[in-house]
Write a protein that holds these residues in place. Structure first.
Motif, PDB file in Angstrom:
ATOM      1  N   VAL A  60      -8.879 -21.124  49.588  1.00 57.34           N
ATOM      2  CA  VAL A  60      -9.325 -20.223  48.523  1.00 57.34           C
ATOM      3  C   VAL A  60      -8.608 -18.879  48.652  1.00 57.34           C
ATOM      4  O   VAL A  60      -8.682 -18.245  49.712  1.00 57.34           O
ATOM      5  CB  VAL A  60     -10.848 -19.999  48.585  1.00 57.34           C
ATOM      6  CG1 VAL A  60     -11.299 -19.039  47.491  1.00 57.34           C
ATOM      7  CG2 VAL A  60     -11.581 -21.329  48.470  1.00 57.34           C
ATOM      8  N   PRO A  61      -7.910 -18.417  47.596  1.00 55.49           N
ATOM      9  CA  PRO A  61      -7.310 -17.083  47.672  1.00 55.49           C
ATOM     10  C   PRO A  61      -8.399 -16.015  47.685  1.00 55.49           C
ATOM     11  O   PRO A  61      -9.282 -16.012  46.833  1.00 55.49           O
ATOM     12  CB  PRO A  61      -6.449 -17.006  46.406  1.00 55.49           C
ATOM     13  CG  PRO A  61      -7.013 -18.020  45.476  1.00 55.49           C
ATOM     14  CD  PRO A  61      -7.613 -19.099  46.328  1.00 55.49           C
ATOM     15  N   VAL A  62      -8.340 -15.128  48.681  1.00 51.63           N
ATOM     16  CA  VAL A  62      -9.330 -14.066  48.821  1.00 51.63           C
ATOM     17  C   VAL A  62      -8.597 -12.733  48.741  1.00 51.63           C
ATOM     18  O   VAL A  62      -7.792 -12.402  49.612  1.00 51.63           O
ATOM     19  CB  VAL A  62     -10.100 -14.180  50.157  1.00 51.63           C
ATOM     20  CG1 VAL A  62     -11.196 -13.129  50.233  1.00 51.63           C
ATOM     21  CG2 VAL A  62     -10.706 -15.575  50.308  1.00 51.63           C
ATOM     22  N   LEU A  63      -8.875 -11.981  47.673  1.00 54.76           N
ATOM     23  CA  LEU A  63      -8.180 -10.725  47.428  1.00 54.76           C
ATOM     24  C   LEU A  63      -8.848  -9.578  48.178  1.00 54.76           C
ATOM     25  O   LEU A  63     -10.049  -9.639  48.484  1.00 54.76           O
ATOM     26  CB  LEU A  63      -8.164 -10.423  45.928  1.00 54.76           C
ATOM     27  CG  LEU A  63      -7.467 -11.457  45.048  1.00 54.76           C
ATOM     28  CD1 LEU A  63      -7.586 -11.057  43.578  1.00 54.76           C
ATOM     29  CD2 LEU A  63      -5.999 -11.600  45.455  1.00 54.76           C
ATOM     30  N   PRO A  64      -8.099  -8.529  48.485  1.00 50.15           N
ATOM     31  CA  PRO A  64      -8.683  -7.385  49.202  1.00 50.15           C
ATOM     32  C   PRO A  64      -9.915  -6.831  48.490  1.00 50.15           C
ATOM     33  O   PRO A  64      -9.936  -6.683  47.268  1.00 50.15           O
ATOM     34  CB  PRO A  64      -7.545  -6.364  49.206  1.00 50.15           C
ATOM     35  CG  PRO A  64      -6.305  -7.199  49.178  1.00 50.15           C
ATOM     36  CD  PRO A  64      -6.637  -8.368  48.290  1.00 50.15           C
ATOM     37  N   GLY A  65     -10.961  -6.592  49.274  1.00 49.08           N
ATOM     38  CA  GLY A  65     -12.206  -6.091  48.716  1.00 49.08           C
ATOM     39  C   GLY A  65     -13.171  -7.165  48.278  1.00 49.08           C
ATOM     40  O   GLY A  65     -14.250  -6.862  47.774  1.00 49.08           O
ATOM     41  N   SER A  66     -12.830  -8.435  48.491  1.00 50.15           N
ATOM     42  CA  SER A  66     -13.752  -9.530  48.188  1.00 50.15           C
ATOM     43  C   SER A  66     -14.063 -10.279  49.486  1.00 50.15           C
ATOM     44  O   SER A  66     -13.391 -10.119  50.499  1.00 50.15           O
ATOM     45  CB  SER A  66     -13.173 -10.475  47.137  1.00 50.15           C
ATOM     46  OG  SER A  66     -11.970 -11.061  47.586  1.00 50.15           O
ATOM     47  N   MET A  67     -15.088 -11.122  49.433  1.00 51.02           N
ATOM     48  CA  MET A  67     -15.535 -11.826  50.632  1.00 51.02           C
ATOM     49  C   MET A  67     -15.889 -13.259  50.271  1.00 51.02           C
ATOM     50  O   MET A  67     -16.524 -13.513  49.248  1.00 51.02           O
ATOM     51  CB  MET A  67     -16.737 -11.106  51.259  1.00 51.02           C
ATOM     52  CG  MET A  67     -17.151 -11.665  52.609  1.00 51.02           C
ATOM     53  SD  MET A  67     -18.230 -10.534  53.554  1.00 51.02           S
ATOM     54  CE  MET A  67     -19.748 -10.684  52.645  1.00 51.02           C
ATOM     55  N   LEU A  68     -15.488 -14.182  51.122  1.00 52.77           N
ATOM     56  CA  LEU A  68     -15.765 -15.601  50.920  1.00 52.77           C
ATOM     57  C   LEU A  68     -16.831 -16.039  51.912  1.00 52.77           C
ATOM     58  O   LEU A  68     -16.638 -15.960  53.133  1.00 52.77           O
ATOM     59  CB  LEU A  68     -14.491 -16.424  51.116  1.00 52.77           C
ATOM     60  CG  LEU A  68     -14.614 -17.921  50.821  1.00 52.77           C
ATOM     61  CD1 LEU A  68     -14.836 -18.170  49.331  1.00 52.77           C
ATOM     62  CD2 LEU A  68     -13.368 -18.668  51.308  1.00 52.77           C
ATOM     63  N   TYR A  69     -17.989 -16.484  51.386  1.00 49.01           N
ATOM     64  CA  TYR A  69     -19.045 -17.027  52.237  1.00 49.01           C
ATOM     65  C   TYR A  69     -18.729 -18.490  52.503  1.00 49.01           C
ATOM     66  O   TYR A  69     -18.388 -19.250  51.586  1.00 49.01           O
ATOM     67  CB  TYR A  69     -20.406 -16.878  51.568  1.00 49.01           C
ATOM     68  CG  TYR A  69     -21.533 -17.507  52.366  1.00 49.01           C
ATOM     69  CD1 TYR A  69     -21.977 -16.921  53.545  1.00 49.01           C
ATOM     70  CD2 TYR A  69     -22.149 -18.687  51.948  1.00 49.01           C
ATOM     71  CE1 TYR A  69     -22.997 -17.490  54.293  1.00 49.01           C
ATOM     72  CE2 TYR A  69     -23.168 -19.263  52.682  1.00 49.01           C
ATOM     73  CZ  TYR A  69     -23.588 -18.666  53.853  1.00 49.01           C
ATOM     74  OH  TYR A  69     -24.593 -19.234  54.589  1.00 49.01           O
ATOM     75  N   LEU A  70     -18.888 -18.930  53.769  1.00 51.21           N
ATOM     76  CA  LEU A  70     -18.403 -20.235  54.189  1.00 51.21           C
ATOM     77  C   LEU A  70     -19.497 -21.192  54.632  1.00 51.21           C
ATOM     78  O   LEU A  70     -19.224 -22.356  54.911  1.00 51.21           O
ATOM     79  CB  LEU A  70     -17.401 -20.059  55.339  1.00 51.21           C
ATOM     80  CG  LEU A  70     -16.126 -19.299  54.956  1.00 51.21           C
ATOM     81  CD1 LEU A  70     -15.421 -18.793  56.214  1.00 51.21           C
ATOM     82  CD2 LEU A  70     -15.206 -20.175  54.127  1.00 51.21           C
ATOM     83  N   GLY A  71     -20.773 -20.723  54.733  1.00 52.25           N
ATOM     84  CA  GLY A  71     -21.845 -21.594  55.172  1.00 52.25           C
ATOM     85  C   GLY A  71     -21.750 -21.933  56.645  1.00 52.25           C
ATOM     86  O   GLY A  71     -21.122 -21.222  57.439  1.00 52.25           O
ATOM     87  N   CYS A  72     -22.381 -23.024  57.053  1.00 55.83           N
ATOM     88  CA  CYS A  72     -22.412 -23.477  58.452  1.00 55.83           C
ATOM     89  C   CYS A  72     -21.665 -24.804  58.588  1.00 55.83           C
ATOM     90  O   CYS A  72     -21.118 -25.330  57.623  1.00 55.83           O
ATOM     91  CB  CYS A  72     -23.859 -23.673  58.913  1.00 55.83           C
ATOM     92  SG  CYS A  72     -24.877 -22.196  58.940  1.00 55.83           S
ATOM     93  N   GLY A  73     -21.687 -25.340  59.807  1.00 58.72           N
ATOM     94  CA  GLY A  73     -21.184 -26.690  60.035  1.00 58.72           C
ATOM     95  C   GLY A  73     -19.689 -26.798  60.214  1.00 58.72           C
ATOM     96  O   GLY A  73     -19.147 -27.904  60.181  1.00 58.72           O
ATOM     97  N   ARG A  74     -18.996 -25.683  60.449  1.00 60.85           N
ATOM     98  CA  ARG A  74     -17.545 -25.721  60.621  1.00 60.85           C
ATOM     99  C   ARG A  74     -17.186 -25.621  62.100  1.00 60.85           C
ATOM    100  O   ARG A  74     -17.781 -24.848  62.841  1.00 60.85           O
ATOM    101  CB  ARG A  74     -16.878 -24.559  59.877  1.00 60.85           C
ATOM    102  CG  ARG A  74     -17.035 -24.611  58.364  1.00 60.85           C
ATOM    103  CD  ARG A  74     -16.490 -23.323  57.734  1.00 60.85           C
ATOM    104  NE  ARG A  74     -16.638 -23.334  56.283  1.00 60.85           N
ATOM    105  CZ  ARG A  74     -15.742 -23.794  55.438  1.00 60.85           C
ATOM    106  NH1 ARG A  74     -14.586 -24.287  55.903  1.00 60.85           N
ATOM    107  NH2 ARG A  74     -15.953 -23.770  54.135  1.00 60.85           N
TER     108      ARG A  74
END
Length: 321
Positions: free
Chosen positions: A227-241
């Motif tokens: 997923v492209p994540v641009l500066p100032g944004s945040m990607l939530y990834l959950g658990c299980g990784r």
């Protein structure tokens, strides 16, 4: 850093009821919030769709701002309780003062960690003179019930562990990562790491499957789990990784935030974290009357006044959308 919003609203945080127990890719957009007279921050937590990531309960990203002809960061004395603040810079410097008597300049990739415990007050300001650019993140960590009344303290760590692999340097801010441990005091199983990716990097970062994670983009072009994540944004990834794929289209800076999902239910109002309305009301009285939170000496200006409490009762709840 303070929450400077004058119309403060309670954030209902905590509890495992809404923890995503499997890997997800949930992109969080920031809310733009003014900070003082000349700065603006991008607030990622608490977010309309996500309140906490592990014990991380507040995330602001700011800059890079050209403050050559500006006062820069000017946050007057304000109170905290029930949390830790994490100050992290990529550019510039911030002068920290607090009611325990701490006076410390924080510079890029140095950890400024303040444990409020039962009560502390502090200020943050760009020094005079200061560097042209200011760029960083301010984060809060909720303290669990057994430690939220601890004595207040401030830590400054300049020698932090660095985990390296081809194309990546991970500076460990708080907690543990890939066998390394931060010298910063942590009260829950947690991780915070600054990730510097070289252009063309294609790596996999080891993770703990019992932790939930998010990645904040600070600079550059990077893909997080595709997923492209641009500066100032945040990607939530959950658990299980067990690992996290990272790929950089340019030199890029990211922050990895994670930890065991926080079980307790909280009330977060203004700069306080409590469990009951009575605690918040008492904190507001104590700050207004000048008791309990101490005095920040040396700051040239008045303390911040506390906002009014909302007309509806404050109730602790679990994680809500």
């Amino acid at each position: 850093m303070s929450n400077l919003e004058r119309e403060a609203v309670p954030a209902l945080c905590g509890g495992r009821g809404f923890v995503v127990a499997e890997p997800v890719r949930e992109l969080l957009s920031p809310r733009h919030v003014p900070l003082g007279e000349s700065s603006e921050v991008r607030r990622l937590l608490p977010n309309l769709g996500r309140r906490m990531v592990g014990a991380w309960c507040f995330v602001d990203h700011y800059g890079p701002d050209d403050i050559a002809d500006e006062p820069g960061m000017q946050v007057p004395p304000h109170p905290h309780m029930g949390l830790q603040t994490v100050s992290w810079l990529h550019e510039g410097e911030v002068l920290h003062r607090d009611s325990t008597g701490s006076l410390q300049m924080i510079r890029p990739r140095e950890l400024g960690l303040m444990t409020s415990g039962r009560a502390i007050s502090h200020s943050e300001e760009s020094p005079r003179p200061h560097a042209r650019f200011l760029h960083g993140a301010q984060l809060w960590v909720a303290l669990p019930d057994g430690h939220r009344h601890t004595d207040p303290r401030f830590e400054h760590h300049t020698d932090l562990p660095v985990v390296t692999a081809p194309g990546i340097e991970a500076t460990l801010i708080l907690g543990t990562l890939d066998g390394a441990a931060s010298p910063g005091t942590a009260y829950t199983p947690i991780v915070g790491a600054d990730l510097a990716l070289a252009r063309g990097a294609d790596v996999r970062l080891p993770l703990e499957p019992d932790f939930e994670y998010a990645v904040l983009s600070m600079s550059g072009e990077a893909h997080v789990d595709g997923v492209p994540v641009l500066p100032g944004s945040m990607l939530y990834l959950g658990c299980g990784r067990t690992e996290l794929p990272l790929r950089a289209e340019s030199d890029a800076g990211l922050m990895l935030l994670g930890g065991e999902p926080f079980e307790e239910e909280l009330i977060m109002f203004w700069n306080w974290i409590g469990r009951t309305q009575e605690e918040i009301e008492q904190a507001r009285r104590d700050w207004t009357e000048g008791t309990r939170f101490g005095e920040v000496k040396g700051y040239d200006g008045d303390p911040l006044p506390a906002p009014a409490l909302p007309p509806v009762p404050l109730k602790p709840r679990g994680r809500v959308r």
